[in-house]
Design an enzyme around this catalytic site. Structure first.
Site, PDB file in Angstrom:
ATOM      1  CG  ASP A 209      -2.047   0.999   1.141  1.00 51.03           C
ATOM      2  OD1 ASP A 209      -2.447   1.358   0.014  1.00 51.03           O
ATOM      3  OD2 ASP A 209      -2.537   1.438   2.199  1.00 51.03           O
ATOM      4  CG  ASP A 227      -0.311   1.090   7.682  1.00 44.13           C
ATOM      5  OD1 ASP A 227      -0.366  -0.029   8.220  1.00 44.13           O
ATOM      6  OD2 ASP A 227      -1.304   1.671   7.215  1.00 44.13           O
TER       7      ASP A 227
END
Length: 347
Positions: A209, A227
């Site tokens: 991502d 993340d």
């Protein structure tokens, strides 16, 4: 427990509960805390009483129930640890007792140290080149061993799962369902053809991502990743294409800079450029299903009030048809910089 019940319960997870869970893990806050933006999980930044021992500030991520298994989360953590060991700047989870994943009151959470920074200036070619080098280093680590439990983004399968869930849960207005389904089916067939056209496609562990919001920049150290929640197995281009935006010339210029940095540390298979639009289309279909799955979480109707309306689904049909056209065109060819001032020729 049904998914809508999980979402509703998770939407009421309070900072007090999270602070108590951290306290039980031996991480005692000094009263200063900040709930960070995150739709998928609940993330809390806490200043610790024994700050010097633990790096001063902890960032605790409470995972949404039912999304990932323990095995999938621990693979994410192991990947972060591998990256940290290779000195790839990333926030790796701390050990909490005998594991990086802790369970408390039916909730699962992990803790990292805070890593500050701001968004990267992607209009600067040198910044893009630096990020490209960092992605090459990340992929060198990612290629050392496979994921066993994480999702695969190397076919149309994620889109098929998303389509089937949306239809099974009657998420699409009946008057639009036929047009949407027909368009999505054409997209999925085209996506699969694009992957099939590269039969020996190399896949590896990826960030998954890698949009600009998941990259932080500091003037002295440059970029670092945050993340890894969406870490997947897939082709390298999955971590590159989300850095590109604008018109065709801008995209070619940006891609040239990213690849200039990437290829100083790792080879890149140029055939993967043909997967940019298929991967973008796959993400669009997946994103609609993600929103629909989370709609019973109180945070989602507030953040995405336009979702689920007939206008939304009609717009999606239009956008997906545009993607069908885009997937039928040639991939953007990166233009090599002419000199140190990054002047590009538009071939």
């Amino acid at each position: 427990m049904k998914e809508q019940d999980i979402n509703a319960a998770f939407g009421t997870l309070t900072p007090e509960f999270m602070l108590d869970a951290l306290d039980a893990a031996g991480l005692h806050g000094d009263g200063r805390m900040l709930q960070l933006n995150s739709y998928e999980n609940r993330v809390l930044q806490v200043h610790l009483e024994d700050g010097p021992k633990f790096g001063g500030v902890a960032v605790a991520k409470f995972y949404r129930p039912g999304r990932w298994s323990d095995a999938q989360i621990l693979e994410e953590h192991a990947f972060a640890a591998d990256l940290a060991e290779a000195e790839v700047p990333v926030a790796a989870p701390w050990m909490l007792g005998d594991s990086t994943l802790r369970h408390d009151g039916g909730q699962r959470f992990a803790v990292t140290g805070r890593q500050g920074g701001r968004g990267p200036e992607l209009e600067d070619p040198k910044v893009l080149t630096w990020i490209g080098r960092l992605l090459g280093r990340l992929h060198n680590v990612g290629a050392q061993k496979p994921f066993e439990h994480r999702m695969r983004w190397a076919s149309a399968e994620p889109g098929i799962v998303a389509r089937d869930w949306l239809l099974a849960n009657e998420s699409i207005p009946l008057e639009i369902q036929a047009a949407w389904t027909s368009t999505v089916d054409q997209c999925l067939a085209t996506i699969q053809q694009a992957f099939d056209a590269i039969p020996d496609l190399q896949t590896l562990r990826l960030h998954g991502d890698c949009h600009p919001g998941n990259i932080l920049w500091t003037p002295d150290k440059g970029p670092h990743f945050v993340d890894l929640d969406d870490a997947v197995t897939g082709p390298a281009i999955q971590d590159l294409w989300m850095l590109l935006s604008g018109d065709a010339l801008s995209i070619r210029q940006q891609l040239a800079c990213v690849l200039e940095g990437y290829e100083t540390v790792r080879e890149f298979d140029r055939r993967e450029l043909a997967l940019i639009e298929p991967l973008r289309t796959l993400r669009m279909i997946h994103h609609s299903a993600w929103l629909a799955r989370r709609w019973s979480d109180p945070a989602f109707p507030l953040a995405f009030p336009w979702f689920g309306t007939p206008n939304y689904w009609n717009d999606e049909v239009v956008k997906l048809k545009e993607q069908l056209d885009a997937m039928g065109t040639s991939p953007p060819a990166p233009q090599a910089p002419v000199d140190d001032d990054y002047v590009f020729w538009d071939a």
